[in-house]
Structure formats: structure tokens, C-alpha cells
Design a protein around this motif. Structure first.
Motif, mmCIF file in Angstrom:
data_model
loop_
_atom_site.group_PDB
_atom_site.id
_atom_site.type_symbol
_atom_site.label_atom_id
_atom_site.label_comp_id
_atom_site.label_asym_id
_atom_site.label_seq_id
_atom_site.Cartn_x
_atom_site.Cartn_y
_atom_site.Cartn_z
ATOM 1 N N GLN A 1 0.835 -1.185 0.000
ATOM 2 C CA GLN A 1 0.000 0.000 0.000
ATOM 3 C C GLN A 1 0.877 1.244 0.000
ATOM 4 O O GLN A 1 2.000 1.235 0.491
ATOM 5 C CB GLN A 1 -0.884 0.036 1.244
ATOM 6 C CG GLN A 1 -2.032 -0.949 1.229
ATOM 7 C CD GLN A 1 -3.183 -0.504 0.349
ATOM 8 O OE1 GLN A 1 -2.986 0.219 -0.613
ATOM 9 N NE2 GLN A 1 -4.378 -0.974 0.646
ATOM 10 N N VAL A 2 0.350 2.295 -0.557
ATOM 11 C CA VAL A 2 1.034 3.576 -0.532
ATOM 12 C C VAL A 2 0.310 4.478 0.460
ATOM 13 O O VAL A 2 -0.914 4.439 0.579
ATOM 14 C CB VAL A 2 1.051 4.219 -1.943
ATOM 15 C CG1 VAL A 2 -0.341 4.512 -2.443
ATOM 16 C CG2 VAL A 2 1.901 5.474 -1.935
ATOM 17 N N GLN A 3 1.091 5.233 1.185
ATOM 18 C CA GLN A 3 0.512 6.186 2.122
ATOM 19 C C GLN A 3 0.535 7.569 1.477
ATOM 20 O O GLN A 3 1.556 7.958 0.893
ATOM 21 C CB GLN A 3 1.299 6.207 3.434
ATOM 22 C CG GLN A 3 1.136 4.944 4.277
ATOM 23 C CD GLN A 3 1.886 3.747 3.719
ATOM 24 O OE1 GLN A 3 3.049 3.853 3.367
ATOM 25 N NE2 GLN A 3 1.220 2.615 3.644
ATOM 26 N N LEU A 4 -0.557 8.289 1.594
ATOM 27 C CA LEU A 4 -0.703 9.592 0.950
ATOM 28 C C LEU A 4 -1.058 10.648 1.988
ATOM 29 O O LEU A 4 -1.942 10.420 2.826
ATOM 30 C CB LEU A 4 -1.805 9.531 -0.110
ATOM 31 C CG LEU A 4 -1.632 8.475 -1.207
ATOM 32 C CD1 LEU A 4 -2.877 8.382 -2.066
ATOM 33 C CD2 LEU A 4 -0.416 8.795 -2.059
ATOM 34 N N VAL A 5 -0.399 11.783 1.899
ATOM 35 C CA VAL A 5 -0.667 12.883 2.813
ATOM 36 C C VAL A 5 -0.832 14.164 2.015
ATOM 37 O O VAL A 5 0.109 14.613 1.351
ATOM 38 C CB VAL A 5 0.466 13.047 3.839
ATOM 39 C CG1 VAL A 5 0.168 14.231 4.762
ATOM 40 C CG2 VAL A 5 0.653 11.770 4.656
ATOM 41 N N GLU A 6 -2.040 14.742 2.088
ATOM 42 C CA GLU A 6 -2.304 15.994 1.390
ATOM 43 C C GLU A 6 -1.946 17.187 2.268
ATOM 44 O O GLU A 6 -1.993 17.106 3.490
ATOM 45 C CB GLU A 6 -3.793 16.108 1.004
ATOM 46 C CG GLU A 6 -4.338 15.005 0.131
ATOM 47 C CD GLU A 6 -5.036 13.930 0.924
ATOM 48 O OE1 GLU A 6 -5.907 13.232 0.381
ATOM 49 O OE2 GLU A 6 -4.705 13.773 2.128
ATOM 50 N N SER A 7 -1.636 18.282 1.596
ATOM 51 C CA SER A 7 -1.404 19.552 2.289
ATOM 52 C C SER A 7 -1.705 20.684 1.321
ATOM 53 O O SER A 7 -1.864 20.462 0.125
ATOM 54 C CB SER A 7 0.039 19.645 2.793
ATOM 55 O OG SER A 7 0.948 19.586 1.711
ATOM 56 N N GLY A 8 -1.777 21.895 1.871
ATOM 57 C CA GLY A 8 -1.963 23.075 1.037
ATOM 58 C C GLY A 8 -3.360 23.661 1.023
ATOM 59 O O GLY A 8 -3.590 24.690 0.402
ATOM 60 N N GLY A 9 -4.292 23.008 1.695
ATOM 61 C CA GLY A 9 -5.638 23.559 1.745
ATOM 62 C C GLY A 9 -5.690 24.801 2.620
ATOM 63 O O GLY A 9 -4.721 25.160 3.284
#
Length: 126
Positions: A1-9
Motif C-alpha cells: 500500500q502507498v501512504q498519501l498525505v495531502e497539504s496546502g488547503g
């Protein structure tokens, strides 16, 4: 699995810009198509933009064409969503997602994506 972390909102006035980032770790990021989706309160999650595993193909929700740009930097394991000319109707939680299978061109269908980030809130005031 790949872990994803969003930012910038964040909060921005109508007509403004934001750039979302999605940092990936885990399986080989560069071999997977990526997508951006969004979900506003009381609505279903909708496709916003996608990019193929090599980055050569991009595609968008009609209402964001010409305003949003999806891109990726495989050396940094990051995919971006540049959002310009934002409108109040763009307000939503934005999610990035990785295709379930490698070497794909991507999909507009959320069920084709196997890994999701936690989301980042984008609020556009009028």
C-alpha cells in the motif's frame, strides 16, 4: 500500500489560488496513476483531476478545466493540484488517491483507486 498525505488547503477569497500537494510513501509511487477527488458536505465524492503514471495524460472535471492543473514530480513522490480562479462552489475536502494497479492511464471512477489520503479542506469565500 502507498501512504498519501495531502497539504496546502485553506481559506481563500473567490478568484484566488491554492496549490495542493500530495506526498506519497510506500510502494513505488512513480508507477501509479494518481487522482484528485473532492467532497462537499451532503454530496458524493466527485472526480476532479487525474494524471497517468508517467504524467503524459491529464484529464479534468469539466467545471475545473482551464482553472485547475494536475502535475507530478516522481523524483519527489509528489502530485500537485494547482487551483486558480477559485469559486465558492469549489469548497470541499480534497483527497488524492493512487490507482489500484500500476502503469495505468488513470480513471475518473473512485472505485479504481486503492489508496487515499486523509483529505485537506479548501474553503472559498465569496
Amino acid at each position: 500500500q502507498v501512504q498519501l498525505v495531502e497539504s496546502g488547503g485553506g481559506l481563500v477569497q473567490a478568484g484566488g489560488s491554492l496549490r495542493l500537494s500530495c506526498a506519497a510513501s510506500g510502494r513505488t509511487f512513480s508507477t501509479y496513476a494518481m487522482g484528485w477527488f473532492r467532497q462537499a458536505p451532503g454530496t458524493e465524492r466527485e472526480f476532479v483531476a487525474g494524471i497517468s503514471w508517467r504524467g503524459g495524460r491529464t484529464y479534468y472535471l469539466d467545471s475545473v478545466k482551464g482553472r485547475f492543473t494536475v502535475s507530478r514530480d516522481n523524483a519527489k513522490n509528489t502530485v500537485y493540484l494547482q487551483m486558480n480562479s477559485l469559486k465558492p462552489e469549489d469548497t470541499a475536502v480534497y483527497y488524492c488517491a493512487a490507482d489500484s494497479n500500476p502503469y495505468g492511464l488513470g480513471s475518473r471512477v473512485s472505485g479504481d483507486y486503492g489508496s487515499w489520503g486523509q483529505g485537506t479542506q479548501v474553503t472559498v469565500s465569496s
